[in-house]
Motif scaffolding. Structure first.
Motif, mmCIF file in Angstrom:
data_model
loop_
_atom_site.group_PDB
_atom_site.id
_atom_site.type_symbol
_atom_site.label_atom_id
_atom_site.label_comp_id
_atom_site.label_asym_id
_atom_site.label_seq_id
_atom_site.Cartn_x
_atom_site.Cartn_y
_atom_site.Cartn_z
ATOM 1 N N SER A 38 -7.178 -0.436 -9.671
ATOM 2 C CA SER A 38 -6.988 -0.515 -11.119
ATOM 3 C C SER A 38 -5.614 -1.099 -11.462
ATOM 4 N N SER A 39 -4.586 -0.675 -10.701
ATOM 5 C CA SER A 39 -3.232 -1.199 -10.946
ATOM 6 C C SER A 39 -3.164 -2.699 -10.656
ATOM 7 N N ILE A 40 -3.806 -3.094 -9.531
ATOM 8 C CA ILE A 40 -3.819 -4.512 -9.174
ATOM 9 C C ILE A 40 -4.545 -5.332 -10.233
ATOM 10 N N GLU A 41 -5.660 -4.800 -10.702
ATOM 11 C CA GLU A 41 -6.417 -5.516 -11.735
ATOM 12 C C GLU A 41 -5.621 -5.647 -13.023
ATOM 13 N N ASN A 42 -4.944 -4.566 -13.403
ATOM 14 C CA ASN A 42 -4.114 -4.621 -14.609
ATOM 15 C C ASN A 42 -2.974 -5.627 -14.444
ATOM 16 N N GLN A 43 -2.364 -5.634 -13.254
ATOM 17 C CA GLN A 43 -1.275 -6.573 -13.014
ATOM 18 C C GLN A 43 -1.776 -8.009 -13.025
ATOM 19 N N GLU A 44 -2.958 -8.237 -12.450
ATOM 20 C CA GLU A 44 -3.537 -9.577 -12.474
ATOM 21 C C GLU A 44 -3.837 -10.014 -13.901
#
Length: 205
Positions: free
Chosen positions: A45-51
């Protein structure tokens, strides 16, 4: 009491402890699995938000780059317009000087000499012509220097050449430079009129 058999009780207690142990191991494994899965989901979820943030920033940067290019084009167009306006203003301010230049060249020309060519680069004017004597060339240079529109006449070349076969008149070829004085377009004709009159009087002598 001496004949009491405790083997069955001990066996049951051992089995109960085993069950509890395996139960604890299973619960711990389940909790560890849930924790690892939760951490994994959190990271995803964090990676997706950062992307998504990176994508948003890339989109905004691209939009800003486009705006910067448009601003640069507008600045280039603006500078080109300013340059054109400056050229037009310069032409308008120096337009009377061109007229005065030719007037002074003709009016200051004494008898016994004439011009063959006139070339101008910026404020430098190059003259070529023929004269009957050195004195006439000198007189012409003095009249040019006396003009409010010209100054700093400089003689470059003067040579003697017979105009035609069996002719008694020897003409001097001369080349000289003179500097044009540029004045603003709001200068009146009154400044140049006395010089014109004086040149005409000198030309008639």
């Amino acid at each position: 009491m001496a004949g009491l058999n405790l083997l069955s009780w001990r066996e049951k207690a051992r089995e109960e402890k085993k069950k509890q142990f395996f139960t604890l191991v299973g619960v711990s494994a389940a909790l560890a699995t849930v924790a690892v899965f939760g951490a994994h989901q959190f990271m995803l979820s964090s990676i997706e938000n950062q992307e998504q943030r990176n994508q948003f920033l890339a989109t905004e940067i691209a939009a800003l780059d486009k705006q910067i290019k448009e601003i640069e084009k507008l600045d280039t167009t603006r500078q080109a317009l300013l340059d054109r306006m400056q050229i037009i203003e310069d032409l308008q301010s120096t337009r009377p000087a061109i007229v005065h230049l030719f007037d002074e060249m003709v009016n200051a020309l004494p008898k016994g000499m004439y011009l063959l060519s006139l070339k101008q680069e910026a404020t430098k004017v190059q003259l070529e012509g023929k004269a009957e004597s050195y004195a006439r060339v000198s007189s012409y240079m003095n009249r040019l220097d006396a003009s409010p529109w010209l100054s700093s006449s400089n003689l470059n070349i003067i040579s003697t050449k017979q105009e035609a076969k069996d002719a008694d008149i020897l003409l001097r070829d001369f080349k000289l430079d003179v500097t044009q004085l540029l004045r603003q377009g709001n200068d009146t004709e009154e400044t140049a009129t006395p010089a014109k009159a004086k040149a005409k009087q000198g030309g008639g002598s």
